[in-house]
Design a protein around this motif. Structure first.
Motif, PDB file in Angstrom:
ATOM      1  N   GLY A 116       0.809  -1.208   0.000  1.00 41.63           N
ATOM      2  CA  GLY A 116       0.000   0.000   0.000  1.00 41.63           C
ATOM      3  C   GLY A 116       0.841   1.255   0.000  1.00 41.63           C
ATOM      4  N   LEU A 117       1.875   1.271   0.843  1.00 41.25           N
ATOM      5  CA  LEU A 117       2.747   2.441   0.934  1.00 41.25           C
ATOM      6  C   LEU A 117       3.616   2.610  -0.305  1.00 41.25           C
ATOM      7  CD1 LEU A 117       3.892   2.202   4.666  1.00 41.25           C
ATOM      8  CD2 LEU A 117       2.255   3.820   3.677  1.00 41.25           C
ATOM      9  N   SER A 118       3.888   1.524  -1.005  1.00 37.86           N
ATOM     10  CA  SER A 118       4.750   1.609  -2.188  1.00 37.86           C
ATOM     11  C   SER A 118       4.126   2.479  -3.272  1.00 37.86           C
ATOM     12  CB  SER A 118       5.040   0.213  -2.743  1.00 37.86           C
ATOM     13  OG  SER A 118       3.865  -0.389  -3.256  1.00 37.86           O
ATOM     14  N   TYR A 119       2.789   2.589  -3.249  1.00 43.13           N
ATOM     15  CA  TYR A 119       2.140   3.462  -4.235  1.00 43.13           C
ATOM     16  C   TYR A 119       2.450   4.935  -3.966  1.00 43.13           C
ATOM     17  CZ  TYR A 119      -1.406   5.489  -7.258  1.00 43.13           C
ATOM     18  OH  TYR A 119      -2.055   6.213  -8.232  1.00 43.13           O
ATOM     19  N   LEU A 120       2.745   5.251  -2.713  1.00 40.79           N
ATOM     20  CA  LEU A 120       3.063   6.638  -2.354  1.00 40.79           C
ATOM     21  C   LEU A 120       4.535   6.912  -2.619  1.00 40.79           C
ATOM     22  CD1 LEU A 120       1.153   6.699   1.062  1.00 40.79           C
ATOM     23  CD2 LEU A 120       0.288   7.323  -1.202  1.00 40.79           C
ATOM     24  N   SER A 121       4.949   6.595  -3.810  1.00 41.36           N
ATOM     25  CA  SER A 121       6.362   6.653  -4.179  1.00 41.36           C
ATOM     26  C   SER A 121       6.613   7.856  -5.071  1.00 41.36           C
ATOM     27  CB  SER A 121       6.749   5.369  -4.918  1.00 41.36           C
ATOM     28  OG  SER A 121       6.008   5.276  -6.130  1.00 41.36           O
ATOM     29  N   ILE A 122       7.776   7.882  -5.671  1.00 39.73           N
ATOM     30  CA  ILE A 122       8.129   8.978  -6.571  1.00 39.73           C
ATOM     31  C   ILE A 122       7.179   9.040  -7.755  1.00 39.73           C
ATOM     32  CG2 ILE A 122       9.745   7.572  -7.907  1.00 39.73           C
ATOM     33  CD1 ILE A 122      10.044  11.323  -7.002  1.00 39.73           C
ATOM     34  N   LEU A 123       6.589   7.906  -8.139  1.00 37.03           N
ATOM     35  CA  LEU A 123       5.640   7.906  -9.247  1.00 37.03           C
ATOM     36  C   LEU A 123       4.427   8.779  -8.929  1.00 37.03           C
ATOM     37  CD1 LEU A 123       4.725   6.831 -11.988  1.00 37.03           C
ATOM     38  CD2 LEU A 123       3.710   4.878 -10.810  1.00 37.03           C
ATOM     39  N   SER A 124       3.830   8.546  -7.772  1.00 37.41           N
ATOM     40  CA  SER A 124       2.680   9.358  -7.384  1.00 37.41           C
ATOM     41  C   SER A 124       3.088  10.799  -7.106  1.00 37.41           C
ATOM     42  CB  SER A 124       2.010   8.770  -6.148  1.00 37.41           C
ATOM     43  OG  SER A 124       1.292   7.607  -6.481  1.00 37.41           O
ATOM     44  N   LEU A 125       4.242  10.968  -6.485  1.00 38.51           N
ATOM     45  CA  LEU A 125       4.712  12.319  -6.211  1.00 38.51           C
ATOM     46  C   LEU A 125       4.857  13.122  -7.497  1.00 38.51           C
ATOM     47  CD1 LEU A 125       7.422  11.603  -3.494  1.00 38.51           C
ATOM     48  CD2 LEU A 125       5.440  13.078  -3.198  1.00 38.51           C
TER      49      LEU A 125
END
Length: 224
Positions: A116-125
């Motif tokens: 779940g937290l991996s989605y809040l990565s540089i991609l989403s940023l």
């Protein structure tokens, strides 16, 4: 504290920490944001308008972009906040959806929280800060993990409420962005065929695919 509740709170807090500035910036984010928000502004004045206007490459606006995002954003008094809030909501829900589906499949809290937290990565940023111009697509992303989550529960637990929730989220995906609706349909087919190719599974694919599409037909019919 319940482990599931703890993980949900962690995802919420980290999402807020990472994205509170753009969420409250009151500024348009992304390359195409103003183009999409101009349609929202138009909707505020003409909510029942006949959408016969040019969009990308001279195509009809709603032929490629379903209406749900625009009507949701039009509810807000401030359309810049609406766009940023709906984008943030998509990030949060997508992260939570990944957590729930991985948790349901693995029963492992640590792996589920990591996914779940991996989605809040540089991609989403980078998407939120720089490229979140395709607002309907970005908002619709949360429907992918949640539709698969309720699909999984419906197939395994065989309870009607999960099929209803699956159909509802799939419907929202279709009505928000055509591509996302198509992706959900393809992933649904792959998931069911994972159990094997049989007449029963083919009928199941039709059942799980046709109902959300038929529910969305009030939008599709004018373009058929």
């Amino acid at each position: 504290m319940n482990k599931k509740l703890f993980s949900v709170i962690i995802i919420l807090l980290i999402s807020l920490f990472l994205f509170y500035k753009p969420l409250l910036s009151n500024q348009p984010l992304g390359l195409d944001t103003l183009g999409h928000l101009s349609k929202v502004s138009y909707l505020k004045f003409y909510p029942l308008v006949n959408w016969d206007m040019s969009w990308y490459s001279g195509t009809l606006f709603l032929k490629l972009y379903p209406p749900l995002f625009y009507y949701l954003a039009a509810i807000f008094p401030n359309i810049f906040f609406a766009a940023n809030f709906l984008s943030f909501l998509s990030i949060l829900l997508t992260s939570l959806g990944l957590y729930f589906i991985i948790r349901y499949k693995t029963k492992d809290e640590r792996i589920s929280l990591f996914c779940g937290l991996s989605y809040l990565s540089i991609l989403s940023l980078s998407y939120y800060w720089i490229s979140a111009g395709n607002l309907p697509y970005f908002f619709a992303l949360w429907t992918i993990p949640f539709s698969l989550y309720f699909l999984e529960k419906s197939l395994i637990e065989k309870q009607k409420k999960y099929f209803v929730l699956y159909s509802l989220v799939f419907l929202i995906g279709i009505l928000t962005h055509v591509v996302v609706g198509f992706l959900i349909g393809v992933l649904m087919i792959i998931r069911i065929l994972f159990e094997g190719i049989s007449w029963a599974n083919i009928k199941k694919i039709f059942f799980y695919g046709a109902i959300p599409v038929l529910l969305a037909s009030f939008w599709f019919i004018p373009f058929i």
